[in-house]
Design a protein around this motif. Structure first.
Motif, PDB file in Angstrom:
ATOM      1  N   THR A  15       0.834  -1.203   0.000  1.00  0.00           N
ATOM      2  CA  THR A  15       0.000   0.000   0.000  1.00  0.00           C
ATOM      3  C   THR A  15       0.867   1.251   0.000  1.00  0.00           C
ATOM      4  OG1 THR A  15      -1.784  -1.136   1.161  1.00  0.00           O
ATOM      5  CG2 THR A  15      -1.756   1.254   1.284  1.00  0.00           C
ATOM      6  N   THR A  82      -3.610   1.175  -3.420  1.00  0.00           N
ATOM      7  CA  THR A  82      -4.431   0.849  -2.248  1.00  0.00           C
ATOM      8  C   THR A  82      -4.941  -0.582  -2.385  1.00  0.00           C
ATOM      9  OG1 THR A  82      -6.514   1.573  -3.227  1.00  0.00           O
ATOM     10  CG2 THR A  82      -5.194   3.254  -2.120  1.00  0.00           C
ATOM     11  N   SER A  83      -5.375  -1.156  -1.278  1.00  0.00           N
ATOM     12  CA  SER A  83      -5.834  -2.547  -1.314  1.00  0.00           C
ATOM     13  C   SER A  83      -7.052  -2.711  -2.229  1.00  0.00           C
ATOM     14  CB  SER A  83      -6.163  -3.024   0.088  1.00  0.00           C
ATOM     15  OG  SER A  83      -7.156  -2.203   0.680  1.00  0.00           O
ATOM     16  N   THR A  86      -6.422  -3.997  -5.763  1.00  0.00           N
ATOM     17  CA  THR A  86      -6.101  -5.403  -6.033  1.00  0.00           C
ATOM     18  C   THR A  86      -7.117  -5.922  -7.040  1.00  0.00           C
ATOM     19  OG1 THR A  86      -5.102  -5.836  -3.876  1.00  0.00           O
ATOM     20  CG2 THR A  86      -6.082  -7.724  -5.038  1.00  0.00           C
ATOM     21  N   THR A 112      -1.700  -7.533  -6.804  1.00  0.00           N
ATOM     22  CA  THR A 112      -2.096  -7.671  -5.410  1.00  0.00           C
ATOM     23  C   THR A 112      -1.440  -6.561  -4.607  1.00  0.00           C
ATOM     24  OG1 THR A 112      -2.273 -10.074  -5.647  1.00  0.00           O
ATOM     25  CG2 THR A 112      -2.118  -9.189  -3.401  1.00  0.00           C
ATOM     26  N   THR A 114      -0.860  -5.271  -0.872  1.00  0.00           N
ATOM     27  CA  THR A 114      -0.946  -5.757   0.507  1.00  0.00           C
ATOM     28  C   THR A 114      -0.864  -4.621   1.517  1.00  0.00           C
ATOM     29  OG1 THR A 114       1.438  -6.076   0.615  1.00  0.00           O
ATOM     30  CG2 THR A 114       0.117  -7.926  -0.178  1.00  0.00           C
TER      31      THR A 114
END
Lengths: 114, 113
Positions: A15, A82-83, A86, A112, A114
């Motif tokens: 992130t 940012t997550s 993903t 992805t 994290t």
């Protein structure tokens, strides 16, 4: 298959880190697109380009920027990942003026955060 | 752009004919109907497009009634390799909208042995 490659194919990042995804085509098509695909949402358009240095926003453009300095390359940048970003990212190309709205898709990049 | 509605999922068996119907009640006069197929871990692939009546190619047939408010993708004698997500899209013919295709959730077709 249309000559479209995406790089990287897989990426794990943290992130807040900037990330750039690349789409490269050898078809000399004018239009290029970036989509994201998430479960329950199908494919959603992020940004698209209708020529070198000509780009426009799609339905989910917040948090993303794009650049196209050459016909063959279209870059997607996440300035601060940012997550929620993903996802699987697909690049596509098309050529206007043809009767069909056929878009050719790349193999995708799995990102992805994290 | 016209909204489309299609079943979320369908099951079939090898050798059967599969028909996937898509509703597009607000289709405009200059809209075309396009279907894409997506295999797991791959990008979508164009399979067929039509404006009215019937279109057939080596992969599928597309039936469009006179009112064009729905369309049916027909896959003859499916095999396990036809297991995929099928998307119905409606888009106008016009440069200002070129490429702005709306992919919904699609129909997940599961072909069983």
């Amino acid at each position: 298959d249309a000559g479209i490659t995406q790089s990287p194919r897989h990426k794990v990042t943290e992130t807040g880190t900037p990330v750039t995804l690349r789409c490269h085509q050898t078809e000399n098509h004018r239009y290029m697109y970036w989509y994201r695909q998430d479960p329950g949402h199908g494919l959603r358009l992020i940004h698209y380009s209708y020529g070198v240095k000509d780009t426009d926003k799609g339905e989910v453009s917040d948090g993303y920027s794009v650049s196209r300095s050459k016909t063959e390359d279209f870059l997607l940048t996440l300035e601060s990942a940012t997550s929620s970003q993903t996802s699987v990212y697909f690049c596509a190309i098309s050529e206007p003026g043809q009767p069909s709205y056929e878009q050719y898709f790349g193999p995708g990049t799995r990102l992805t955060v994290t | 752009l016209a909204k489309t509605t299609q079943p979320i999922s369908m099951d079939s068996y090898e050798g059967q004919e599969v028909n996937i119907t898509c509703s597009h009640n607000n289709i405009a006069t200059n809209d075309y109907i396009t279907w894409y197929q997506q295999f797991p871990s791959q990008g979508p692939r164009f399979i067929i497009q039509g404006y009215k009546t019937k279109v057939t190619n080596e992969v599928a047939s597309l039936f469009i009634p006179a009112d064009r408010k729905s369309s049916t993708l027909s896959l003859p004698r499916v095999s396990l390799s036809d297991t995929a997500v099928y998307y119905c899209l409606v888009a106008p013919r016009g440069s200002s909208n070129t490429g702005k295709l709306i992919f919904g959730q699609g129909t997940t077709l599961q072909v069983k042995p």
